[in-house]
Design an enzyme around this catalytic site. Structure first.
Site, PDB file in Angstrom:
ATOM      1  N   HIS A 160       0.800  -1.239   0.000  1.00  0.00           N
ATOM      2  CA  HIS A 160       0.000   0.000   0.000  1.00  0.00           C
ATOM      3  C   HIS A 160       0.832   1.289   0.000  1.00  0.00           C
ATOM      4  O   HIS A 160       0.426   2.297   0.590  1.00  0.00           O
ATOM      5  CB  HIS A 160      -0.957   0.008   1.201  1.00  0.00           C
ATOM      6  CG  HIS A 160      -2.054  -1.024   1.107  1.00  0.00           C
ATOM      7  ND1 HIS A 160      -2.555  -1.471  -0.090  1.00  0.00           N
ATOM      8  CD2 HIS A 160      -2.755  -1.702   2.073  1.00  0.00           C
ATOM      9  CE1 HIS A 160      -3.510  -2.363   0.124  1.00  0.00           C
ATOM     10  NE2 HIS A 160      -3.641  -2.526   1.419  1.00  0.00           N
ATOM     11  N   HIS A 235      -9.164   2.612  -0.281  1.00  0.00           N
ATOM     12  CA  HIS A 235      -9.139   1.459   0.630  1.00  0.00           C
ATOM     13  C   HIS A 235     -10.162   1.658   1.751  1.00  0.00           C
ATOM     14  O   HIS A 235      -9.823   1.966   2.885  1.00  0.00           O
ATOM     15  CB  HIS A 235      -7.737   1.285   1.198  1.00  0.00           C
ATOM     16  CG  HIS A 235      -7.492  -0.084   1.731  1.00  0.00           C
ATOM     17  ND1 HIS A 235      -8.028  -0.517   2.904  1.00  0.00           N
ATOM     18  CD2 HIS A 235      -6.787  -1.123   1.229  1.00  0.00           C
ATOM     19  CE1 HIS A 235      -7.646  -1.765   3.116  1.00  0.00           C
ATOM     20  NE2 HIS A 235      -6.898  -2.163   2.111  1.00  0.00           N
ATOM     21  N   GLU A 372     -11.296  -3.111  -3.755  1.00  0.00           N
ATOM     22  CA  GLU A 372     -10.342  -2.107  -4.211  1.00  0.00           C
ATOM     23  C   GLU A 372     -10.105  -2.234  -5.718  1.00  0.00           C
ATOM     24  O   GLU A 372      -9.565  -3.240  -6.181  1.00  0.00           O
ATOM     25  CB  GLU A 372      -9.015  -2.292  -3.462  1.00  0.00           C
ATOM     26  CG  GLU A 372      -9.183  -2.304  -1.959  1.00  0.00           C
ATOM     27  CD  GLU A 372      -8.125  -3.152  -1.264  1.00  0.00           C
ATOM     28  OE1 GLU A 372      -6.931  -2.889  -1.464  1.00  0.00           O
ATOM     29  OE2 GLU A 372      -8.498  -4.098  -0.553  1.00  0.00           O
TER      30      GLU A 372
HETATM   31  C1  GAL Z   1      -5.799  -5.253   1.788  1.00  0.00           C
HETATM   32  C2  GAL Z   1      -4.830  -6.339   1.515  1.00  0.00           C
HETATM   33  C3  GAL Z   1      -4.748  -7.224   2.737  1.00  0.00           C
HETATM   34  C4  GAL Z   1      -4.387  -6.390   3.951  1.00  0.00           C
HETATM   35  C5  GAL Z   1      -5.338  -5.234   4.063  1.00  0.00           C
HETATM   36  C6  GAL Z   1      -4.959  -4.273   5.157  1.00  0.00           C
HETATM   37  O1  GAL Z   1      -5.873  -4.394   0.694  1.00  0.00           O
HETATM   38  O2  GAL Z   1      -5.226  -7.074   0.393  1.00  0.00           O
HETATM   39  O3  GAL Z   1      -3.807  -8.241   2.554  1.00  0.00           O
HETATM   40  O4  GAL Z   1      -3.069  -5.956   3.838  1.00  0.00           O
HETATM   41  O5  GAL Z   1      -5.369  -4.500   2.894  1.00  0.00           O
HETATM   42  O6  GAL Z   1      -4.916  -4.902   6.389  1.00  0.00           O
END
Ligand code: GAL
Length: 408
Positions: A160, A235, A372
């Site tokens: 991210h 997100h 997402e």
């Molecule tokens: C998502 C990701 C997960 C986890 C989450 C945040 O986008 O696919 O693996 O990292 O964010 O906790």
């Protein structure tokens, strides 16, 4: 309310005195006074009730982070659909949509105030993540023959946008009416070359708006002065119950994807693109999120729950319906459309109840889902995945829409 009660009691004693003085019929007067009290109580209850349904209670977001002003911004449409954002992380804080009874429900995770976000255990409640949403294996990639090392913030991988990604930045904010007359909020950020290891000074702009048709639209634009990679995404954790007191496992989900990209145990894609058929990832027909999560998941190689990149059925760049979510208890339907090639569906497998959000909602295990819109995770390291490269002179663009309806 307390004041009006004490005023009433005071009035009562005053009247008692008058009664004695004037020798009026005591019982009649008492009845009248009782009625006044009841009426006042009912009136105060109504006024207070108004307060409890007030969409946005006082939320303190006024602070300074990285020498920049943080604040809260509101946009809405004439139907009552409304959203609040903070420029800290370009985050969606509230999203109020009507349920099947016409009552507004806030369908996203978030915190009451800025402190909640600054101290959160889960960093990703509602922001724009990036520069690259999701994972890049070992945080490494090569562009124009040059290799780069990004910060590693997730089991030796980059997630991210890194330790200090977009989700922790204070964006410049501007509220305005767009060309369609809709309430809109523009958030922009200049990510300097080298930030989190990425090359190029990257200018990014995200515009949120609410349309007359109860859609939250998110439009992105970015440019760079040196070749780089980009894959920002919104997100947000949705819970269409309007509270995390109920699990999001009951949501009925459809994803318009025949294929997905399998991963290794650390959620880095293997590079394969395979069919969802005969797997619990087949959401081509509406299915409850929780229906197969426990039983069939063992069939998938690395399954703790859903945390997968779905390859959408579409031509490159085409704006199309990616997913539909329906919660029978509230009747709320959310339709996600995007021009992106893929959609990450995350069922809240790492949620642990350590955070308490708005209205005292505990962010427990599987009390929110994320959908997402994105390029494939680790795209820069797989020649068969769509490119994530952005070069000087080019403009990165993304449009995603989260539309709300009700089913009665
Ligand atoms: C998502 C990701 C997960 C986890 C989450 C945040 O986008 O696919 O693996 O990292 O964010 O906790």
């Amino acid at each position: 309310m307390i004041k009006s009660l004490s005023d009433n009691i005071f009035q009562f004693f005053k009247y008692e005195q008058t009664l004695n003085n004037n020798n009026l019929k005591r019982n009649d007067m008492k009845k009248t006074l009782l009625s006044i009290c009841i009426l006042t109580l009912a009136f105060s209850a109504c006024t207070n009730n108004k307060k409890t349904v007030e969409l946005f209670p006082e939320r303190n977001f006024d602070t300074i982070v990285d020498s920049k002003k943080v604040a809260i911004y509101t946009i809405k449409n004439a139907n009552g659909m409304a959203a609040q954002f903070t420029n800290y992380g370009a985050r969606l804080v509230d999203l109020w949509v009507p349920d099947k009874n016409g009552k507004l429900k806030d369908v996203v995770w978030g915190f009451e105030n800025i402190k909640g976000y600054l101290n959160a255990n889960d960093l990703y409640a509602g922001p724009i993540v990036g520069r690259f949403g999701n994972r890049i294996g070992k945080g490494q990639f090569t562009v124009d023959g040059k290799s780069y090392q990004l910060t590693l913030n997730n089991n030796g991988n980059h997630l991210h946008g890194g330790t200090n990604g977009f989700y922790k930045k204070v964006w410049d904010a501007r509220s305005f009416k767009n060309e369609k007359g809709e309430d809109a909020l523009e958030l922009s950020y200049l990510s300097p070359a080298g930030e989190e290891g990425y090359p190029g000074n990257l200018k990014i702009k995200v515009i949120y708006a609410i349309t007359a048709n109860n859609e939250l639209t998110i439009n992105y634009e970015a440019t760079t002065d040196a070749s780089t990679i980009i894959n920002p995404t919104s997100h947000v954790y949705f819970n269409l119950h309007g509270t995390t007191a109920q699990s999001s496992n009951s949501h009925i989900l459809t994803i318009f994807a025949d294929k997905y990209t399998p991963t290794d145990s650390l959620l880095i894609p293997t590079g394969e693109i395979v069919t969802v058929e005969n797997t619990p990832l087949d959401f081509r027909k509406p299915t409850a999120v929780g229906e197969r999560i426990k039983t069939d998941f063992m069939a998938l190689k690395y399954g703790k729950g859903y945390d997968h990149n779905f390859v959408l059925n579409k031509k490159a760049g085409e704006m199309s319906l990616a997913a539909e979510v329906y919660e029978p208890a509230t009747g709320i339907v959310m339709k996600v459309s995007t021009d992106q090639p893929a959609l990450q569906f995350y069922s809240g497998n790492f949620m642990d109840g350590k955070d308490t959000g708005k209205r005292g909602d505990v962010h427990n295990y599987r009390t929110g889902i994320a959908l997402e819109a994105q390029n494939y995770p680790d795209a820069p390291n797989h020649a068969n995945f769509p490119t994530a490269v952005l070069k000087p002179g080019e403009t990165y663009k993304q449009s995603s829409i989260y539309a709300f309806e009700v089913k009665k």
